[in-house]
Design a protein around this motif. Structure first.
Motif, PDB file in Angstrom:
ATOM      1  N   ILE A 135      50.239  45.894  50.832  1.00 21.93           N
ATOM      2  CA  ILE A 135      48.849  45.996  50.386  1.00 21.93           C
ATOM      3  C   ILE A 135      48.289  47.329  50.846  1.00 21.93           C
ATOM      4  O   ILE A 135      48.485  47.720  52.007  1.00 21.93           O
ATOM      5  CB  ILE A 135      48.001  44.842  50.960  1.00 21.93           C
ATOM      6  N   GLY A 136      47.574  48.029  49.953  1.00 17.52           N
ATOM      7  CA  GLY A 136      46.992  49.307  50.327  1.00 17.52           C
ATOM      8  C   GLY A 136      45.714  49.607  49.579  1.00 17.52           C
ATOM      9  O   GLY A 136      45.349  48.923  48.616  1.00 17.52           O
ATOM     10  N   ALA A 137      45.015  50.638  50.031  1.00 18.22           N
ATOM     11  CA  ALA A 137      43.824  51.197  49.389  1.00 18.22           C
ATOM     12  C   ALA A 137      42.750  50.160  49.074  1.00 18.22           C
ATOM     13  O   ALA A 137      42.255  50.085  47.947  1.00 18.22           O
ATOM     14  CB  ALA A 137      44.223  51.941  48.114  1.00 18.22           C
ATOM     15  N   PRO A 138      42.326  49.340  50.054  1.00 16.70           N
ATOM     16  CA  PRO A 138      41.265  48.371  49.758  1.00 16.70           C
ATOM     17  C   PRO A 138      39.905  49.046  49.610  1.00 16.70           C
ATOM     18  O   PRO A 138      39.610  50.037  50.293  1.00 16.70           O
ATOM     19  CB  PRO A 138      41.282  47.443  50.974  1.00 16.70           C
ATOM     20  N   ARG A 139      39.090  48.514  48.720  1.00 20.80           N
ATOM     21  CA  ARG A 139      37.742  49.035  48.507  1.00 20.80           C
ATOM     22  C   ARG A 139      36.816  47.864  48.188  1.00 20.80           C
ATOM     23  O   ARG A 139      37.150  47.000  47.380  1.00 20.80           O
ATOM     24  CB  ARG A 139      37.725  50.042  47.353  1.00 20.80           C
ATOM     25  N   LEU A 140      35.648  47.844  48.826  1.00 25.08           N
ATOM     26  CA  LEU A 140      34.669  46.773  48.620  1.00 25.08           C
ATOM     27  C   LEU A 140      33.352  47.393  48.183  1.00 25.08           C
ATOM     28  O   LEU A 140      32.902  48.392  48.758  1.00 25.08           O
ATOM     29  CB  LEU A 140      34.470  45.982  49.910  1.00 25.08           C
ATOM     30  N   GLU A 141      32.731  46.787  47.146  1.00 21.71           N
ATOM     31  CA  GLU A 141      31.458  47.282  46.633  1.00 21.71           C
ATOM     32  C   GLU A 141      30.515  46.117  46.365  1.00 21.71           C
ATOM     33  O   GLU A 141      30.943  45.035  45.961  1.00 21.71           O
ATOM     34  CB  GLU A 141      31.663  48.061  45.336  1.00 21.71           C
ATOM     35  N   LEU A 142      29.226  46.369  46.578  1.00 24.32           N
ATOM     36  CA  LEU A 142      28.163  45.450  46.189  1.00 24.32           C
ATOM     37  C   LEU A 142      27.627  45.933  44.852  1.00 24.32           C
ATOM     38  O   LEU A 142      27.182  47.081  44.725  1.00 24.32           O
ATOM     39  CB  LEU A 142      27.058  45.437  47.243  1.00 24.32           C
ATOM     40  N   LEU A 143      27.682  45.078  43.837  1.00 24.72           N
ATOM     41  CA  LEU A 143      27.371  45.495  42.483  1.00 24.72           C
ATOM     42  C   LEU A 143      25.891  45.322  42.149  1.00 24.72           C
ATOM     43  O   LEU A 143      25.239  44.393  42.618  1.00 24.72           O
ATOM     44  CB  LEU A 143      28.202  44.694  41.480  1.00 24.72           C
ATOM     45  N   ALA A 144      25.395  46.237  41.325  1.00 21.52           N
ATOM     46  CA  ALA A 144      24.069  46.096  40.728  1.00 21.52           C
ATOM     47  C   ALA A 144      24.221  45.359  39.398  1.00 21.52           C
ATOM     48  O   ALA A 144      25.326  45.206  38.866  1.00 21.52           O
ATOM     49  CB  ALA A 144      23.444  47.471  40.506  1.00 21.52           C
ATOM     50  N   GLU A 145      23.110  44.902  38.831  1.00 23.40           N
ATOM     51  CA  GLU A 145      23.175  44.163  37.575  1.00 23.40           C
ATOM     52  C   GLU A 145      23.823  44.997  36.474  1.00 23.40           C
ATOM     53  O   GLU A 145      24.569  44.476  35.640  1.00 23.40           O
ATOM     54  CB  GLU A 145      21.774  43.715  37.144  1.00 23.40           C
ATOM     55  N   ALA A 146      23.576  46.306  36.477  1.00 22.18           N
ATOM     56  CA  ALA A 146      24.159  47.166  35.443  1.00 22.18           C
ATOM     57  C   ALA A 146      25.681  47.190  35.497  1.00 22.18           C
ATOM     58  O   ALA A 146      26.336  47.452  34.483  1.00 22.18           O
ATOM     59  CB  ALA A 146      23.616  48.588  35.591  1.00 22.18           C
ATOM     60  N   ASP A 147      26.249  46.903  36.678  1.00 20.89           N
ATOM     61  CA  ASP A 147      27.700  46.896  36.823  1.00 20.89           C
ATOM     62  C   ASP A 147      28.334  45.631  36.249  1.00 20.89           C
ATOM     63  O   ASP A 147      29.562  45.557  36.143  1.00 20.89           O
ATOM     64  CB  ASP A 147      28.089  46.987  38.302  1.00 20.89           C
ATOM     65  N   CYS A 148      27.516  44.640  35.901  1.00 19.03           N
ATOM     66  CA  CYS A 148      28.043  43.325  35.528  1.00 19.03           C
ATOM     67  C   CYS A 148      27.853  43.014  34.050  1.00 19.03           C
ATOM     68  O   CYS A 148      27.864  41.847  33.649  1.00 19.03           O
ATOM     69  CB  CYS A 148      27.361  42.246  36.377  1.00 19.03           C
ATOM     70  N   ARG A 149      27.671  44.039  33.233  1.00 21.70           N
ATOM     71  CA  ARG A 149      27.443  43.814  31.805  1.00 21.70           C
ATOM     72  C   ARG A 149      28.705  43.943  30.969  1.00 21.70           C
ATOM     73  O   ARG A 149      28.749  43.477  29.839  1.00 21.70           O
ATOM     74  CB  ARG A 149      26.373  44.788  31.298  1.00 21.70           C
ATOM     75  N   LYS A 150      29.736  44.586  31.503  1.00 24.56           N
ATOM     76  CA  LYS A 150      30.986  44.693  30.770  1.00 24.56           C
ATOM     77  C   LYS A 150      32.148  44.828  31.739  1.00 24.56           C
ATOM     78  O   LYS A 150      32.064  45.577  32.708  1.00 24.56           O
ATOM     79  CB  LYS A 150      30.972  45.889  29.805  1.00 24.56           C
ATOM     80  N   PHE A 151      33.208  44.084  31.440  1.00 26.41           N
ATOM     81  CA  PHE A 151      34.413  44.121  32.251  1.00 26.41           C
ATOM     82  C   PHE A 151      35.623  44.217  31.334  1.00 26.41           C
ATOM     83  O   PHE A 151      35.606  43.697  30.215  1.00 26.41           O
ATOM     84  CB  PHE A 151      34.535  42.855  33.116  1.00 26.41           C
ATOM     85  N   ARG A 152      36.667  44.863  31.822  1.00 24.87           N
ATOM     86  CA  ARG A 152      37.906  44.969  31.053  1.00 24.87           C
ATOM     87  C   ARG A 152      39.079  44.529  31.913  1.00 24.87           C
ATOM     88  O   ARG A 152      39.202  44.938  33.079  1.00 24.87           O
ATOM     89  CB  ARG A 152      38.145  46.387  30.558  1.00 24.87           C
ATOM     90  N   LEU A 153      39.947  43.702  31.319  1.00 20.13           N
ATOM     91  CA  LEU A 153      41.237  43.383  31.911  1.00 20.13           C
ATOM     92  C   LEU A 153      42.222  44.398  31.358  1.00 20.13           C
ATOM     93  O   LEU A 153      42.634  44.323  30.198  1.00 20.13           O
ATOM     94  CB  LEU A 153      41.646  41.960  31.554  1.00 20.13           C
TER      95      LEU A 153
END
Length: 288
Positions: free
Chosen positions: A128-146
């Motif tokens: 396991i490497g390069a972990p990153r954690l973020e707290l999202l704003a509402e604008a970040d939750c309008r579109k996601f891609r797999l």
């Protein structure tokens, strides 16, 4: 000439700019049992039996978080890596010989423990490497891609043969796709993605494969003694790429209390006899 998504990729990066980074403790400060080792860049576990490492996430306020990291599991099979936030398992990732970018989303009210769990039936190596954690704003939750270009971790296989990622030279946008092969019925289930009850969404994707039909759906997960919510549609499959969509509106929480989780999974159910199914550019987006 085939299109390239340079402009679209730039817009997507700008859309993510509102996310607030949260510092993580270095690997050397994580609580780890015998069998694990750490360098500044990587955690490693020589798996011989169930084992886990833990750290406390210093999340400053309530909200939706995104945890990302790279992983691989040489010699592993099944779903050898799971992620637990507090007491809930929020993701399970498939085995992969190559590095894959894993992501999971969860809601937190503040600081909480993170546990990375190694599981399996035979020895393998978990890295396991390069972990990153973020707290999202509402604008970040309008579109996601797999995105298959990031590796196999967008899905886990619920039953049947494991999926893999492959290049798509015959697609107008090229890139990579998820490929599931097998003779028996099987199902791919995505990582859960943040949503809000009462809002309208569209799931879209490109598909091709053995001619026939399969089922695509979304659901709000499960809670004990709670009414289950899902939407499913049957879609055609041909030997040529075709874009398909599924539009739906999440009901209110009072009708389906399970939706208070604010998370949604995408499911692709492949019937027996459909030996090959390709999926590419799977997008979930909120509609006006």
């Amino acid at each position: 000439m085939k299109k390239k998504l340079i402009v679209a990729g730039t817009v997507w990066m700008l859309a993510l700019a509102a996310a607030e980074p949260i510092a993580l403790d270095p690997f050397s400060q994580w609580k780890m049992p015998q069998g694990w080792s750490a360098t500044p860049e990587q955690l490693e576990c020589r798996f011989t039996g169930w084992s886990a490492v833990t750290m406390n996430l210093k999340i400053p306020k309530a909200g939706i978080c995104r945890l990302e990291f790279r992983y691989r599991t040489p010699g592993g099979s099944g779903a050898p890596l799971k992620v637990r936030i507090d007491k809930e398992t929020v993701a399970a990732y498939p085995a992969t010989e190559e590095w894959s970018s894993a992501v999971c989303y969860f809601r937190a009210d503040g600081p909480c423990p993170l546990t990375l769990i190694a599981e399996g039936k035979s020895p393998y190596t978990l890295q396991i490497g390069a972990p990153r954690l973020e707290l999202l704003a509402e604008a970040d939750c309008r579109k996601f891609r797999l995105d298959a270009g990031k590796g196999v971790a967008g899905f886990r296989t619920m039953k049947g043969e494991a999926h893999r990622i492959v290049p798509t030279d015959d697609h107008i946008e090229e890139g990579m796709a998820f490929l599931s092969r097998g003779k028996e019925a099987r199902e791919l289930r995505s990582v859960e993605l943040p949503v809000q009850p009462g809002r309208k969404y569209r799931l879209s994707f490109w598909v091709k494969g053995t001619p026939g039909r399969f089922r695509v759906g979304v659901d709000g997960g499960w809670l004990p003694d709670t009414r289950y919510w899902s939407v499913q549609q049957t879609k055609p499959v041909s030997s040529e790429w075709k874009k398909e969509t599924l539009e739906f509106t999440l009901p209110a929480v009072d009708a389906y209390p399970v939706l208070k989780r604010g998370l949604l999974g995408c499911r692709f159910s492949i019937p027996a006899g459909q030996e090959e199914l390709w999926l590419k550019d799977i997008d979930l987006e909120e509609l006006p």
